[in-house]
Design a protein around this motif. Structure first.
Motif, PDB file in Angstrom:
ATOM      1  N   THR A  29       0.838  -1.198   0.000  1.00 22.01           N
ATOM      2  CA  THR A  29       0.000   0.000   0.000  1.00 22.01           C
ATOM      3  C   THR A  29       0.875   1.251   0.000  1.00 22.01           C
ATOM      4  N   PRO A  30       0.304   2.393  -0.399  1.00 19.76           N
ATOM      5  CA  PRO A  30       1.057   3.643  -0.288  1.00 19.76           C
ATOM      6  C   PRO A  30       1.519   3.905   1.154  1.00 19.76           C
ATOM      7  N   THR A  34       5.293   4.759   2.391  1.00 20.47           N
ATOM      8  CA  THR A  34       5.723   5.941   3.145  1.00 20.47           C
ATOM      9  C   THR A  34       6.386   5.535   4.457  1.00 20.47           C
ATOM     10  N   LYS A  41       3.358  11.565   3.182  1.00 18.00           N
ATOM     11  CA  LYS A  41       2.559  11.297   1.987  1.00 18.00           C
ATOM     12  C   LYS A  41       2.821  12.339   0.894  1.00 18.00           C
ATOM     13  N   TYR A  45       4.438  11.579  -2.881  1.00 17.75           N
ATOM     14  CA  TYR A  45       3.795  11.875  -4.164  1.00 17.75           C
ATOM     15  C   TYR A  45       4.549  12.943  -4.954  1.00 17.75           C
ATOM     16  N   ASN A  46       5.170  13.907  -4.255  1.00 19.31           N
ATOM     17  CA  ASN A  46       5.976  14.912  -4.956  1.00 19.31           C
ATOM     18  C   ASN A  46       7.205  14.284  -5.605  1.00 19.31           C
ATOM     19  N   GLY A  49       5.314  10.594  -7.702  1.00 17.01           N
ATOM     20  CA  GLY A  49       4.086  10.724  -8.477  1.00 17.01           C
ATOM     21  C   GLY A  49       3.009   9.745  -8.073  1.00 17.01           C
ATOM     22  N   SER A  50       3.354   8.479  -7.986  1.00 17.26           N
ATOM     23  CA  SER A  50       2.366   7.454  -7.634  1.00 17.26           C
ATOM     24  C   SER A  50       3.068   6.182  -7.195  1.00 17.26           C
ATOM     25  N   LYS A  51       2.300   5.306  -6.610  1.00 17.09           N
ATOM     26  CA  LYS A  51       2.816   3.980  -6.238  1.00 17.09           C
ATOM     27  C   LYS A  51       3.332   3.271  -7.487  1.00 17.09           C
ATOM     28  N   HIS A  52       2.570   3.334  -8.568  1.00 12.62           N
ATOM     29  CA  HIS A  52       2.958   2.621  -9.787  1.00 12.62           C
ATOM     30  C   HIS A  52       4.242   3.185 -10.387  1.00 12.62           C
ATOM     31  N   ALA A  53       4.382   4.494 -10.381  1.00  9.19           N
ATOM     32  CA  ALA A  53       5.608   5.105 -10.912  1.00  9.19           C
ATOM     33  C   ALA A  53       6.825   4.675 -10.102  1.00  9.19           C
TER      34      ALA A  53
END
Length: 192
Positions: A29-30, A34, A41, A45-46, A49-53
């Motif tokens: 999970t995100p 983290t 968080k 994301y900064n 970008g995302s979990k997938h990235a």
């Protein structure tokens, strides 16, 4: 002006790679990320970008390391046949027991996301292609030196070796009490 990053992105990618390798993409999970990366968080994301990235970066990192380890074995001095066998035996050695139970992140990703996630599948395909080319190069060297029969196409043999390595990575995730991996290596090495 924003605050400077308080974490090393390179270290964070390695930590994410370990987490995805241990848990898989879907189960991570995100919040897990983290926590493992020790970032908030917003910073997560900064930076990624995302979990997938982040997963894509981690999978590429794993692929680079995996191919480098294989290449290091295949480019050592000595007979090509012995180097190919050493690459296979790396999966069966008891010193790699902790890694064997996690399997191969590329193989795990193919099993979990293959056919569902185009970008992850492309990264895995790239890893496998690079591994196969390294194997093929060593096979061709062995054929030139007369160690490996030339009546078999080197690319075909490399594909067979790669498929065996991937299969062994899956088999190694379970206890190998009967020496199955060693039997596979012995049979495969006798086939060419």
């Amino acid at each position: 002006m924003g605050r400077p990053r308080q974490f090393d992105e390179d270290v964070a990618i390695s930590a994410a790679m370990e987490l995805f390798w241990r848990k898989g993409y879907g189960a991570t999970t995100p919040a897990d990320l983290t926590d493992a990366l020790g970032v908030g968080k917003g910073s997560f994301y900064n930076a990624f970008g995302s979990k997938h990235a982040l997963f894509e970066q981690a999978l590429r990192r794993y692929g680079d390391e995996r191919v480098a380890r294989l290449t290091a074995i295949l480019t050592q001095p000595g007979a090509a046949r012995k180097r190919l066998q050493a690459a296979l035996e790396q999966l069966a050695t008891t010193s790699n027991r902790h890694l064997r139970h996690r399997g191969c992140l590329a193989t795990n990703t193919a099993a979990e996301l293959g056919g569902l996630d185009r970008s992850a599948s492309e990264i895995v395909r790239g890893i496998f292609d690079r591994m196969e080319r390294a194997l093929q190069s060593t096979i061709e060297e062995g054929q030139r030196n007369g160690e490996i029969v030339v009546d078999r196409d080197a690319k075909d043999v490399a594909s067979l070796l790669l498929t065996t390595i991937v299969g062994m990575a899956v088999m190694a995730k379970t206890a190998d009490r009967g020496g199955r991996l060693r039997r596979v290596i012995t049979a495969l090495m006798a086939s060419f």
